[in-house]
Design a protein around this motif. Structure first.
Motif, PDB file in Angstrom:
ATOM      1  N   TYR A 148       0.833  -1.194   0.000  1.00  0.00           N
ATOM      2  CA  TYR A 148       0.000   0.000   0.000  1.00  0.00           C
ATOM      3  C   TYR A 148       0.874   1.252   0.000  1.00  0.00           C
ATOM      4  CZ  TYR A 148      -3.550  -3.331   1.681  1.00  0.00           C
ATOM      5  OH  TYR A 148      -4.393  -4.409   1.831  1.00  0.00           O
ATOM      6  N   ALA A 149       0.455   2.261  -0.746  1.00  0.00           N
ATOM      7  CA  ALA A 149       1.166   3.538  -0.753  1.00  0.00           C
ATOM      8  C   ALA A 149       0.807   4.363   0.479  1.00  0.00           C
ATOM      9  CB  ALA A 149       0.827   4.325  -2.017  1.00  0.00           C
ATOM     10  N   ASP A 150      -0.423   4.198   0.960  1.00  0.00           N
ATOM     11  CA  ASP A 150      -0.870   4.924   2.148  1.00  0.00           C
ATOM     12  C   ASP A 150      -2.059   4.195   2.741  1.00  0.00           C
ATOM     13  OD1 ASP A 150      -0.908   6.852   4.103  1.00  0.00           O
ATOM     14  OD2 ASP A 150      -1.133   8.547   2.733  1.00  0.00           O
ATOM     15  N   VAL A 151      -2.256   4.375   4.039  1.00  0.00           N
ATOM     16  CA  VAL A 151      -3.366   3.743   4.757  1.00  0.00           C
ATOM     17  C   VAL A 151      -4.148   4.832   5.478  1.00  0.00           C
ATOM     18  CG1 VAL A 151      -3.979   2.213   6.667  1.00  0.00           C
ATOM     19  CG2 VAL A 151      -2.203   1.525   5.040  1.00  0.00           C
ATOM     20  N   PHE A 152      -5.476   4.772   5.379  1.00  0.00           N
ATOM     21  CA  PHE A 152      -6.339   5.813   5.924  1.00  0.00           C
ATOM     22  C   PHE A 152      -7.263   5.245   7.003  1.00  0.00           C
ATOM     23  CE2 PHE A 152      -5.098   6.913   1.666  1.00  0.00           C
ATOM     24  CZ  PHE A 152      -4.773   8.265   1.758  1.00  0.00           C
ATOM     25  N   ASP A 153      -7.735   6.127   7.867  1.00  0.00           N
ATOM     26  CA  ASP A 153      -8.626   5.709   8.949  1.00  0.00           C
ATOM     27  C   ASP A 153     -10.038   5.418   8.458  1.00  0.00           C
ATOM     28  OD1 ASP A 153      -6.724   5.818  10.985  1.00  0.00           O
ATOM     29  OD2 ASP A 153      -7.098   7.950  11.371  1.00  0.00           O
ATOM     30  N   SER A 154     -10.412   5.979   7.318  1.00  0.00           N
ATOM     31  CA  SER A 154     -11.777   5.797   6.822  1.00  0.00           C
ATOM     32  C   SER A 154     -11.792   5.725   5.300  1.00  0.00           C
ATOM     33  CB  SER A 154     -12.662   6.966   7.278  1.00  0.00           C
ATOM     34  OG  SER A 154     -12.288   8.163   6.617  1.00  0.00           O
ATOM     35  N   GLU A 155     -12.863   5.174   4.764  1.00  0.00           N
ATOM     36  CA  GLU A 155     -13.047   5.136   3.315  1.00  0.00           C
ATOM     37  C   GLU A 155     -13.165   6.546   2.743  1.00  0.00           C
ATOM     38  OE1 GLU A 155     -15.792   2.300   1.513  1.00  0.00           O
ATOM     39  OE2 GLU A 155     -15.957   1.311   3.467  1.00  0.00           O
ATOM     40  N   HIS A 156     -13.816   7.431   3.493  1.00  0.00           N
ATOM     41  CA  HIS A 156     -13.987   8.804   3.016  1.00  0.00           C
ATOM     42  C   HIS A 156     -12.636   9.475   2.781  1.00  0.00           C
ATOM     43  CE1 HIS A 156     -15.665  12.811   2.564  1.00  0.00           C
ATOM     44  NE2 HIS A 156     -14.836  13.247   3.504  1.00  0.00           N
ATOM     45  N   GLU A 157     -11.741   9.346   3.735  1.00  0.00           N
ATOM     46  CA  GLU A 157     -10.410   9.941   3.588  1.00  0.00           C
ATOM     47  C   GLU A 157      -9.659   9.307   2.422  1.00  0.00           C
ATOM     48  OE1 GLU A 157      -8.882  11.164   7.969  1.00  0.00           O
ATOM     49  OE2 GLU A 157      -9.385   9.051   7.715  1.00  0.00           O
ATOM     50  N   MET A 158      -9.774   7.982   2.293  1.00  0.00           N
ATOM     51  CA  MET A 158      -9.123   7.283   1.192  1.00  0.00           C
ATOM     52  C   MET A 158      -9.672   7.757  -0.149  1.00  0.00           C
ATOM     53  SD  MET A 158      -8.903   3.164   0.394  1.00  0.00           S
ATOM     54  CE  MET A 158     -10.689   2.951   0.460  1.00  0.00           C
ATOM     55  N   ASP A 159     -10.985   7.876  -0.257  1.00  0.00           N
ATOM     56  CA  ASP A 159     -11.593   8.273  -1.523  1.00  0.00           C
ATOM     57  C   ASP A 159     -11.224   9.700  -1.911  1.00  0.00           C
ATOM     58  OD1 ASP A 159     -12.751   5.818  -1.959  1.00  0.00           O
ATOM     59  OD2 ASP A 159     -14.645   6.353  -0.991  1.00  0.00           O
ATOM     60  N   GLU A 160     -11.089  10.562  -0.930  1.00  0.00           N
ATOM     61  CA  GLU A 160     -10.656  11.931  -1.232  1.00  0.00           C
ATOM     62  C   GLU A 160      -9.269  11.926  -1.871  1.00  0.00           C
ATOM     63  OE1 GLU A 160     -10.898  14.231   2.389  1.00  0.00           O
ATOM     64  OE2 GLU A 160     -12.847  15.048   1.800  1.00  0.00           O
ATOM     65  N   GLU A 161      -8.369  11.107  -1.333  1.00  0.00           N
ATOM     66  CA  GLU A 161      -7.011  11.053  -1.876  1.00  0.00           C
ATOM     67  C   GLU A 161      -6.988  10.370  -3.242  1.00  0.00           C
ATOM     68  OE1 GLU A 161      -2.996  11.496  -2.470  1.00  0.00           O
ATOM     69  OE2 GLU A 161      -4.420  12.561  -1.195  1.00  0.00           O
ATOM     70  N   ILE A 162      -7.806   9.342  -3.418  1.00  0.00           N
ATOM     71  CA  ILE A 162      -7.888   8.681  -4.725  1.00  0.00           C
ATOM     72  C   ILE A 162      -8.383   9.667  -5.778  1.00  0.00           C
ATOM     73  CG2 ILE A 162      -9.171   6.953  -6.059  1.00  0.00           C
ATOM     74  CD1 ILE A 162      -9.037   5.131  -3.583  1.00  0.00           C
ATOM     75  N   THR A 163      -9.411  10.446  -5.445  1.00  0.00           N
ATOM     76  CA  THR A 163      -9.936  11.437  -6.382  1.00  0.00           C
ATOM     77  C   THR A 163      -8.875  12.476  -6.724  1.00  0.00           C
ATOM     78  OG1 THR A 163     -12.192  11.160  -5.558  1.00  0.00           O
ATOM     79  CG2 THR A 163     -11.706  13.214  -6.720  1.00  0.00           C
ATOM     80  N   ARG A 164      -8.135  12.917  -5.719  1.00  0.00           N
ATOM     81  CA  ARG A 164      -7.088  13.917  -5.959  1.00  0.00           C
ATOM     82  C   ARG A 164      -6.028  13.381  -6.916  1.00  0.00           C
ATOM     83  NH1 ARG A 164      -2.174  15.000  -5.360  1.00  0.00           N
ATOM     84  NH2 ARG A 164      -1.782  12.966  -4.389  1.00  0.00           N
ATOM     85  N   LEU A 165      -5.507  12.164  -6.617  1.00  0.00           N
ATOM     86  CA  LEU A 165      -4.440  11.608  -7.451  1.00  0.00           C
ATOM     87  C   LEU A 165      -4.955  11.279  -8.847  1.00  0.00           C
ATOM     88  CD1 LEU A 165      -1.565  10.602  -7.837  1.00  0.00           C
ATOM     89  CD2 LEU A 165      -2.283   8.392  -6.901  1.00  0.00           C
ATOM     90  N   ALA A 166      -6.131  10.679  -8.934  1.00  0.00           N
ATOM     91  CA  ALA A 166      -6.678  10.316 -10.239  1.00  0.00           C
ATOM     92  C   ALA A 166      -6.904  11.551 -11.105  1.00  0.00           C
ATOM     93  CB  ALA A 166      -7.987   9.549 -10.070  1.00  0.00           C
TER      94      ALA A 166
END
Length: 257
Positions: free
Chosen positions: A184-202
């Motif tokens: 994993y490149a990064d691990v988040f406490d919640s799906e919401h936080e993960m999805d925000e970062e995925i949207t940013r990078l994508a």
């Protein structure tokens, strides 16, 4: 054969920015019968050929397990070597589809990943996870071994980490352990936080040079040019072992739990 092997879905959506989201799902913890594996490989390949697609996000359905690995219902139905090779070749096709796809693939792992699920997480180019995304290569516990997914896991995590997962096949490793070992490149406490970062990078990648990203991906995967043959050979090993009395009894035992 159980009706479960005919269940599940693979869907793709491409937004206005060229971000393709590919989702696979199955009611049994997103396990992977052969039908879903074939469809997933085809969808990844098609996305790679689509000029409207700039970057791919690969995810599974729901908010619990990312992927429970091979479908036990299909494994237990295998009666001959050829059928076994065809089934395990499904995992090889998904890994090779990710490898050959000229678009960068971002993985989204919201929960536990077992066996083939770890293989998929290893085959994407950049993978995010939540703290619930523990990993396990459980194949040895049912008399098989992570032969097909092994090269992808080893490439991403190294031989030491892969062998730890393969040998200690009944123990979960934390998402933090998986991140420390490169899965994993990064691990988040919640799906919401993960999805925000995925949207940013994508979004950033969707605006980047397609040619440059394709050339980068070629470099990332140098040394895997023989994987069509290698993974086919590995599928043969698994296809042979799945016919053993040990594996049949072990799978039946797991299904009863």
């Amino acid at each position: 054969m159980s009706e479960a092997v005919n269940q599940g879905h693979v869907e793709m959506h491409v937004d206005e920015f060229g971000i393709a989201t590919i989702e696979f799902g199955h009611p049994m913890s997103n396990s992977l019968p052969g039908k879903i594996l074939r469809k997933l490989a085809e969808t990844i390949t098609d996305a790679g050929k689509d000029s409207a697609v700039k970057v791919i996000v690969l995810k599974s359905a729901g908010d619990k397990a990312f992927c429970a690995g091979a479908s036990f219902d299909e494994l237990i139905s295998i009666q001959d070597l050829e059928t076994g090779k065809v089934f395990f070749s499904g995992f090889a096709q998904v890994i090779n589809a990710c490898r050959k796809c000229p678009k960068l693939i971002i993985g989204r792992v919201q929960g536990k990943a077992v066996g083939g699920g770890v293989g998929i997480a290893s085959a994407v180019d950049y993978c995010y996870a939540t703290r619930f995304a523990e990993v396990k290569l459980s194949e040895l516990a049912v008399g098989i071994g992570p032969f097909v997914v092994g090269p992808a896991v080893e490439r991403k995590m190294g031989l030491s980490a892969m062998s730890q997962l393969a040998i200690n096949a009944t123990e979960w490793r934390t998402a933090e352990w998986a991140m420390q070992n490169g899965l994993y490149a990064d691990v988040f406490d919640s799906e919401h936080e993960m999805d925000e970062e995925i949207t940013r990078l994508a979004t950033v990648l969707a605006k980047s040079s397609p040619e440059a990203m394709a050339e980068l991906k070629k470099i990332f995967w140098i040394g895997t040019e023989n994987w069509d043959q290698l993974l086919a050979e590995r599928a043969g090993i698994s296809g042979t072992l799945v016919l053993s009395d040990f594996t049949v009894n072990a799978i039946n035992s797991f299904k009863k739990k």
